[in-house]
Design an enzyme around this catalytic site. Sequence first.
Site, PDB file in Angstrom:
ATOM      1  N   ARG A 136      53.898  42.801   7.379  1.00 14.16           N
ATOM      2  CA  ARG A 136      53.198  42.400   8.422  1.00 14.16           C
ATOM      3  C   ARG A 136      52.243  43.229   9.187  1.00 14.16           C
ATOM      4  O   ARG A 136      51.287  43.442   9.743  1.00 14.16           O
ATOM      5  CB  ARG A 136      54.007  41.448   9.644  1.00 14.16           C
ATOM      6  CG  ARG A 136      53.255  40.760  10.700  1.00 14.16           C
ATOM      7  CD  ARG A 136      54.142  39.807  11.360  1.00 14.16           C
ATOM      8  NE  ARG A 136      55.220  40.585  12.021  1.00 14.16           N
ATOM      9  CZ  ARG A 136      56.277  39.741  12.565  1.00 14.16           C
ATOM     10  NH1 ARG A 136      56.130  38.357  12.552  1.00 14.16           N
ATOM     11  NH2 ARG A 136      56.865  40.439  13.212  1.00 14.16           N
TER      12      ARG A 136
ATOM     13  N   LYS B 113      50.219  41.526  15.163  1.00 12.49           N
ATOM     14  CA  LYS B 113      50.906  42.191  16.258  1.00 12.49           C
ATOM     15  C   LYS B 113      49.960  43.222  17.204  1.00 12.49           C
ATOM     16  O   LYS B 113      50.742  44.448  17.054  1.00 12.49           O
ATOM     17  CB  LYS B 113      52.293  42.439  16.118  1.00 12.49           C
ATOM     18  CG  LYS B 113      53.467  41.295  16.199  1.00 12.49           C
ATOM     19  CD  LYS B 113      54.742  41.562  15.911  1.00 12.49           C
ATOM     20  CE  LYS B 113      55.659  41.326  17.166  1.00 12.49           C
ATOM     21  NZ  LYS B 113      56.007  39.825  17.268  1.00 12.49           N
TER      22      LYS B 113
ATOM     23  N   GLU C  33      51.626  28.796  20.755  1.00  9.12           N
ATOM     24  CA  GLU C  33      53.049  29.131  20.562  1.00  9.12           C
ATOM     25  C   GLU C  33      53.265  29.490  22.192  1.00  9.12           C
ATOM     26  O   GLU C  33      52.513  29.163  22.988  1.00  9.12           O
ATOM     27  CB  GLU C  33      52.998  30.244  19.532  1.00  9.12           C
ATOM     28  CG  GLU C  33      51.795  31.443  19.830  1.00  9.12           C
ATOM     29  CD  GLU C  33      52.263  32.434  18.915  1.00  9.12           C
ATOM     30  OE1 GLU C  33      53.209  33.203  18.591  1.00  9.12           O
ATOM     31  OE2 GLU C  33      51.126  32.967  18.378  1.00  9.12           O
TER      32      GLU C  33
END
Length: 339
Positions: A81, A183, A219
């Site tokens: 990721r 992120k 989310e």
Amino acid sequence: MAKLDWDKLGFEFVETEKMYISHHPIDGEWDSGELVPYGPIQISPAAGVLNYGQGLFEGMKAQTAQDGTIVLFRPVENARRMANGAQRLLMPPFPEERFVKAVKETVAANKEYVPPYGKGSLYIRPVLWGTGAQLGLGPSPEYTFCIFVSPVGPYFKSGLEPIKLEISAEYHRAAPLGTGGIKAIGNYAGALMPAKKIKAKGYNEVIYLDAAHNTNIEEVGTSNFFCVKNGELHTPRLTGSILPGITRDAVIRIAREMMDLTVNERDIPYKEVFNADEVFCTGTATVLAPIGTIAFKGEEHTFNNFEAGPRTVELYNTLTGIQKRERDDVFGWVEVVEV
Ligand SMILES: *Cc1c(COP(=O)(O)O)cnc(C)c1O
């Protein structure tokens, strides 16, 4: 080290012995990297990360398993990721195998800070920053990869307590075709004010709607959203603005492959959620938190009499059981750290 009271650990930062650091110079490659004493680093005020937010973080944890070993959960997924995020922010990815090795070395070097079985975990924070000096907007001429760790207490001290959330009618988290799916450090400071506002009203976290239609659930601040209706599991599909959680993926696979539940990854209009049987959210820090109440524009909706529902409990027990080696690691997700 100072003696830690494991029963008093919360989620505050606690300094540890060592951190890992590696540098990537102009036109070069990542250096061999090393463990150094934990402490402040020097950085140019003109660094890309400080001026233009060219930076990424990861969040993972090491914990003591039932058999006394120190274990990680799917660390290569975090490596992958971060590498994806690096591509998006035009940074040199830190090689995946080296990432996992560096995480293990950092945990081993701080093994005294890993709480005993059942007392919490060692939170691991890998970061990748553009640290070279530059003036105009452009990719930084130098990069730093760093891993620091901090012991944290269990999210739930006594059983699964439902949390209270509010859907934000005022703010969005991430835009379509933007950077919500990685992120990126710049995605998070914008959530501070919305969270402060709703906490003042007695809620724990914000639920964000999608920025394109202001209709679908995206989310929760830093965790992914799920609901159960008529025996099926539903979660927002990964649109690009939703962070692809590793816990989310684990829950989907446990539900499908171990519990034989149908899992629907789709757009979920917020109005549908008010009729759900169970609602919960997932992330590394919380693992899996039942949602007892969702408020929207002054109206509160309560789920399962403000108690964790049966699917929520089974998913939580299975996931945490695998993570702590109390159950068979049928997916091969758990990795032991040699100490
Ligand atoms: C990190 C994060 C999550 C959860 O991801 P995990 O890999 O499960 O920890 C969910 N949403 C956001 C916005 C995040 O930053």
